[in-house]
Write an enzyme that holds these catalytic residues in place. Sequence first.
Site, PDB file in Angstrom:
ATOM      1  N   MET A 146       0.816  -1.208   0.000  1.00 43.66           N
ATOM      2  CA  MET A 146       0.000   0.000   0.000  1.00 43.66           C
ATOM      3  C   MET A 146       0.853   1.264   0.000  1.00 43.66           C
ATOM      4  O   MET A 146       0.595   2.202  -0.752  1.00 43.66           O
ATOM      5  CB  MET A 146      -0.945   0.007   1.196  1.00 43.66           C
ATOM      6  CG  MET A 146      -2.067  -1.004   1.106  1.00 43.66           C
ATOM      7  SD  MET A 146      -3.066  -0.843  -0.406  1.00 43.66           S
ATOM      8  CE  MET A 146      -3.767   0.787  -0.184  1.00 43.66           C
ATOM      9  N   ASP A 171      10.722   3.480   5.322  1.00 38.38           N
ATOM     10  CA  ASP A 171      10.516   2.152   5.899  1.00 38.38           C
ATOM     11  C   ASP A 171      11.609   1.935   6.945  1.00 38.38           C
ATOM     12  O   ASP A 171      12.640   2.621   6.936  1.00 38.38           O
ATOM     13  CB  ASP A 171      10.572   1.063   4.831  1.00 38.38           C
ATOM     14  CG  ASP A 171       9.881  -0.218   5.283  1.00 38.38           C
ATOM     15  OD1 ASP A 171       8.683  -0.384   4.985  1.00 38.38           O
ATOM     16  OD2 ASP A 171      10.542  -1.036   5.955  1.00 38.38           O
ATOM     17  N   THR A 177       2.291  -2.011   8.816  1.00 38.19           N
ATOM     18  CA  THR A 177       1.557  -3.252   9.079  1.00 38.19           C
ATOM     19  C   THR A 177       0.363  -3.028   9.990  1.00 38.19           C
ATOM     20  O   THR A 177       0.439  -2.267  10.955  1.00 38.19           O
ATOM     21  CB  THR A 177       2.512  -4.274   9.733  1.00 38.19           C
ATOM     22  OG1 THR A 177       3.611  -4.484   8.861  1.00 38.19           O
ATOM     23  CG2 THR A 177       1.812  -5.602   9.963  1.00 38.19           C
ATOM     24  N   GLU A 178      -0.727  -3.737   9.701  1.00 41.86           N
ATOM     25  CA  GLU A 178      -2.002  -3.562  10.408  1.00 41.86           C
ATOM     26  C   GLU A 178      -1.960  -4.203  11.799  1.00 41.86           C
ATOM     27  O   GLU A 178      -2.743  -5.105  12.130  1.00 41.86           O
ATOM     28  CB  GLU A 178      -3.130  -4.170   9.556  1.00 41.86           C
ATOM     29  CG  GLU A 178      -4.514  -3.780   9.952  1.00 41.86           C
ATOM     30  CD  GLU A 178      -4.919  -2.377   9.503  1.00 41.86           C
ATOM     31  OE1 GLU A 178      -6.094  -2.052   9.628  1.00 41.86           O
ATOM     32  OE2 GLU A 178      -4.060  -1.603   9.030  1.00 41.86           O
ATOM     33  N   HIS A 228      -8.639   5.438   3.371  1.00 41.14           N
ATOM     34  CA  HIS A 228      -8.564   4.033   2.987  1.00 41.14           C
ATOM     35  C   HIS A 228      -8.405   3.966   1.478  1.00 41.14           C
ATOM     36  O   HIS A 228      -9.374   4.074   0.732  1.00 41.14           O
ATOM     37  CB  HIS A 228      -9.815   3.288   3.456  1.00 41.14           C
ATOM     38  CG  HIS A 228      -9.760   1.823   3.182  1.00 41.14           C
ATOM     39  ND1 HIS A 228     -10.885   1.039   3.094  1.00 41.14           N
ATOM     40  CD2 HIS A 228      -8.711   0.981   2.983  1.00 41.14           C
ATOM     41  CE1 HIS A 228     -10.538  -0.195   2.852  1.00 41.14           C
ATOM     42  NE2 HIS A 228      -9.227  -0.260   2.772  1.00 41.14           N
ATOM     43  N   ASN A 244      -6.287  -1.002  -3.505  1.00 46.70           N
ATOM     44  CA  ASN A 244      -5.145  -1.554  -4.227  1.00 46.70           C
ATOM     45  C   ASN A 244      -5.617  -2.068  -5.608  1.00 46.70           C
ATOM     46  O   ASN A 244      -6.645  -2.738  -5.669  1.00 46.70           O
ATOM     47  CB  ASN A 244      -4.551  -2.698  -3.398  1.00 46.70           C
ATOM     48  CG  ASN A 244      -3.220  -3.180  -3.919  1.00 46.70           C
ATOM     49  OD1 ASN A 244      -2.474  -2.437  -4.526  1.00 46.70           O
ATOM     50  ND2 ASN A 244      -2.922  -4.441  -3.709  1.00 46.70           N
ATOM     51  N   ASN A 258     -14.474  -2.060   4.097  1.00 46.55           N
ATOM     52  CA  ASN A 258     -13.962  -3.310   4.663  1.00 46.55           C
ATOM     53  C   ASN A 258     -14.925  -3.944   5.660  1.00 46.55           C
ATOM     54  O   ASN A 258     -14.891  -5.154   5.863  1.00 46.55           O
ATOM     55  CB  ASN A 258     -12.592  -3.094   5.307  1.00 46.55           C
ATOM     56  CG  ASN A 258     -11.476  -3.266   4.289  1.00 46.55           C
ATOM     57  OD1 ASN A 258     -11.730  -3.618   3.141  1.00 46.55           O
ATOM     58  ND2 ASN A 258     -10.257  -3.019   4.695  1.00 46.55           N
TER      59      ASN A 258
END
Length: 287
Positions: free
Chosen positions: A14, A33, A91-92, A140, A143, A190
């Site tokens: 993402m 990152d 990361t979620e 949101h 993708n 979602n």
Amino acid sequence: MTRETIGVLGAGVMGTGVAHALAASGFKVTLVDVDQTRADAARANIEKNIRMYQLLHKMDQQQADGIMGRIQATADASAVYDADFLIENITEKWALKEALHRTLSQNLKPGTPVVANTSAIPIAHFAKCYADPARVAGMHFMNPVPLMPMVEVIRAPTTSEQTLAACRALIEGMGKQSIVVNDSPGFITNRVMMLTVNEAIFCLHEKVAASAKDIDRLFMSCFGHKMGPLATTDLIGVDTVLLSLEVLHHEFKDDKYRPCPLLREMVAAGRLGRKNGKGFYDYDDAE
């Protein structure tokens, strides 16, 4: 909107897509990152994707070079502290996100809009990390980000109209549309879609269908979907879908969001979808 510098935290699927879409729209991007190798790999993936888009959109080499010239990839988080707008895509996992946002709250310029690009975590959780929660909203993105025309914008109870206006202006500057929704776990897209993909995975797990391909063909042929739910899961990331369902299950305390055991089995086996070449389908073009 003038072409400010946008900080993009997280160089996964993402974050890479968001950075690409922003740079293609003329924004300067600082892509961060925790690992320089991952940051460099993200930049290389953007360059690879640009070559593909050159064929689709008749982009010349000068335009392609301009996109890459607007992207700085680094492992130095402090590089985004002076950004004019910040989009977080890591990361979620709430523990990781919370630690990052508490650090950002101490270091960003006052008033800089902060956006969480999250699949399911309520934006109110992020806002609590900041002394000025009015600056925090959710976006949101879908993708693949450069090709998707719509962005879901999430308003937390504390989000200011000024922040929402900045979000919508940024999205418009990317050539996309936006719809603002109120805060809820999973928001609208979602909250609904994860139920669908999870039930489709249960149908495969329980051998109601013989194959993932059969399930996807039904959705594509009967409902006109461009992609079936299991191919969609591979595109999102099997691990990301599992994490999203776990968030929804935890937040709503409703077993309709319980993740299918097959999802856990696939994540444990390293079948994460397109990102590593193996999911419900096998792929030859893994990043």
